[in-house]
Motif scaffolding. Structure first.
Motif, PDB file in Angstrom:
ATOM      1  N   LEU A 137      -0.229  60.942  72.661  1.00  0.00           N
ATOM      2  CA  LEU A 137      -0.808  61.723  71.639  1.00  0.00           C
ATOM      3  C   LEU A 137       0.553  62.832  71.489  1.00  0.00           C
ATOM      4  O   LEU A 137       0.209  63.817  72.345  1.00  0.00           O
ATOM      5  N   LYS A 138       1.248  62.951  70.631  1.00  0.00           N
ATOM      6  CA  LYS A 138       1.496  64.718  70.679  1.00  0.00           C
ATOM      7  C   LYS A 138       1.318  65.466  70.440  1.00  0.00           C
ATOM      8  O   LYS A 138       1.224  66.576  70.081  1.00  0.00           O
ATOM      9  N   SER A 139       0.799  65.017  68.545  1.00  0.00           N
ATOM     10  CA  SER A 139       0.432  65.952  67.755  1.00  0.00           C
ATOM     11  C   SER A 139      -0.961  65.723  66.876  1.00  0.00           C
ATOM     12  O   SER A 139      -0.970  64.214  66.642  1.00  0.00           O
ATOM     13  N   LEU A 140      -1.639  66.521  66.955  1.00  0.00           N
ATOM     14  CA  LEU A 140      -3.168  66.090  66.569  1.00  0.00           C
ATOM     15  C   LEU A 140      -3.666  67.687  65.542  1.00  0.00           C
ATOM     16  O   LEU A 140      -2.856  68.843  65.145  1.00  0.00           O
ATOM     17  N   ASP A 141      -3.476  66.761  63.857  1.00  0.00           N
ATOM     18  CA  ASP A 141      -4.480  67.976  62.505  1.00  0.00           C
ATOM     19  C   ASP A 141      -5.653  67.340  62.825  1.00  0.00           C
ATOM     20  O   ASP A 141      -6.218  67.005  62.304  1.00  0.00           O
ATOM     21  N   LEU A 142      -5.754  69.029  63.092  1.00  0.00           N
ATOM     22  CA  LEU A 142      -7.403  68.759  62.326  1.00  0.00           C
ATOM     23  C   LEU A 142      -7.891  70.276  61.502  1.00  0.00           C
ATOM     24  O   LEU A 142      -9.169  71.106  61.272  1.00  0.00           O
ATOM     25  N   PHE A 143      -6.437  70.308  60.816  1.00  0.00           N
ATOM     26  CA  PHE A 143      -6.993  71.149  59.721  1.00  0.00           C
ATOM     27  C   PHE A 143      -8.286  71.249  58.695  1.00  0.00           C
ATOM     28  O   PHE A 143      -8.136  70.104  58.212  1.00  0.00           O
ATOM     29  N   ASN A 144      -8.746  71.954  58.042  1.00  0.00           N
ATOM     30  CA  ASN A 144      -9.499  72.306  57.430  1.00  0.00           C
ATOM     31  C   ASN A 144     -10.757  70.976  57.447  1.00  0.00           C
ATOM     32  O   ASN A 144     -12.343  71.265  57.580  1.00  0.00           O
ATOM     33  N   CYS A 145     -10.991  71.129  59.009  1.00  0.00           N
ATOM     34  CA  CYS A 145     -12.190  70.288  59.724  1.00  0.00           C
ATOM     35  C   CYS A 145     -13.387  71.261  60.117  1.00  0.00           C
ATOM     36  O   CYS A 145     -12.617  72.418  60.812  1.00  0.00           O
ATOM     37  N   GLU A 146     -14.481  71.213  60.069  1.00  0.00           N
ATOM     38  CA  GLU A 146     -15.236  72.747  60.704  1.00  0.00           C
ATOM     39  C   GLU A 146     -15.207  72.782  62.091  1.00  0.00           C
ATOM     40  O   GLU A 146     -15.893  73.964  62.419  1.00  0.00           O
ATOM     41  N   ILE A 147     -14.342  71.486  62.642  1.00  0.00           N
ATOM     42  CA  ILE A 147     -14.491  72.286  64.053  1.00  0.00           C
ATOM     43  C   ILE A 147     -13.192  73.324  64.777  1.00  0.00           C
ATOM     44  O   ILE A 147     -13.808  74.089  65.975  1.00  0.00           O
ATOM     45  N   THR A 148     -12.562  73.745  63.475  1.00  0.00           N
ATOM     46  CA  THR A 148     -11.775  74.492  63.804  1.00  0.00           C
ATOM     47  C   THR A 148     -11.868  76.670  63.371  1.00  0.00           C
ATOM     48  O   THR A 148     -11.435  77.579  63.797  1.00  0.00           O
ATOM     49  N   ASN A 149     -13.158  76.442  63.139  1.00  0.00           N
ATOM     50  CA  ASN A 149     -13.963  77.326  62.910  1.00  0.00           C
ATOM     51  C   ASN A 149     -15.039  78.043  64.817  1.00  0.00           C
ATOM     52  O   ASN A 149     -15.322  78.497  64.779  1.00  0.00           O
ATOM     53  N   LEU A 150     -14.883  76.566  65.037  1.00  0.00           N
ATOM     54  CA  LEU A 150     -15.388  77.286  66.528  1.00  0.00           C
ATOM     55  C   LEU A 150     -14.448  78.774  67.550  1.00  0.00           C
ATOM     56  O   LEU A 150     -12.805  78.167  67.548  1.00  0.00           O
ATOM     57  N   GLU A 151     -15.010  79.763  67.872  1.00  0.00           N
ATOM     58  CA  GLU A 151     -14.253  80.197  69.197  1.00  0.00           C
ATOM     59  C   GLU A 151     -13.883  79.902  70.649  1.00  0.00           C
ATOM     60  O   GLU A 151     -13.884  78.752  70.926  1.00  0.00           O
TER      61      GLU A 151
END
Length: 208
Positions: A67-81
């Protein structure tokens, strides 16, 4: 499989050669370990717009070694510090997260690369097929241009030539008149001489 209300990956078939998987805008919240089992060669994974909330859920992706590229945009995890730093630390095999690497350099668009490859192929085909067509067009243009040029020249030459002929004809006519006059004068002189001689001849005939 984007935006198909997918809640689980449990029924995902084995796709050992699959490299790119789109799972955006679904309702997936876990069970990502299935991906490493069924699609071990994934290099690009889009999980944006899903219900992924914590790092523990993403940890299952450690087994996707390619795996080279992962997209988690607009997932709640992106709000983590320290979200980005945490993901890069957790998944050390990835180069790009949400389209950017650790130094915020944007990832190249794989679709654009494919398009460019196709365009290059098209350009090569055009280059191979191009010269004959171009030369034909150029030849046609040259032929057309030369025809017009010759036509114009012919008209110009023809008019001037005709005008010269008319001038010459006028001159020639004068010459002919003069020559004709000289000839007539000569003829009259000859006739006069004959007339002078004729009486003598007649006298001789009478004597005889």
């Amino acid at each position: 499989m984007a935006n198909v209300e997918l809640t689980s990956l449990a029924k995902l078939p084995t796709l050992s050669k699959l490299r790119k998987l789109e799972l955006s805008d679904n309702i997936i919240s876990g069970g990502l370990e299935v991906l490493a089992e069924r699609c071990p060669n994934l290099t690009y994974l889009n999980l944006s717009g899903n219900k992924i909330k914590d790092l523990g859920t993403v940890e299952a992706l450690q087994n996707l070694k390619n795996l080279k590229s992962l997209d988690l945009f607009n997932c709640e995890i992106t709000n983590l510090e320290d979200y980005r730093d945490s993901i890069f630390e957790l998944l050390q095999q990835i180069t790009y997260l949400d389209g950017f690497d650790q130094e915020d350099n944007e990832a190249p668009d794989s679709e654009d690369d494919d398009d460019e490859g196709e365009e290059d192929d098209d350009d090569e085909d055009e280059d191979e097929a191009g010269p004959p067509g171009e030369y034909e067009e150029e030849d046609d243009e040259d032929d057309g241009g030369s025809d017009l040029g010759e036509g114009e020249e012919e008209e110009e030459v023809g008019l001037s030539y005709l005008m010269k002929e008319e001038i010459q004809d006028e001159d020639d006519d004068d010459d002919y008149v003069e020559e004709g006059g000289d000839e007539e004068e000569e003829a009259e002189g000859i006739r006069g001489e004959k007339r002078k001689r004729d009486p003598e001849d007649e006298g001789e005939e009478e004597d005889d």
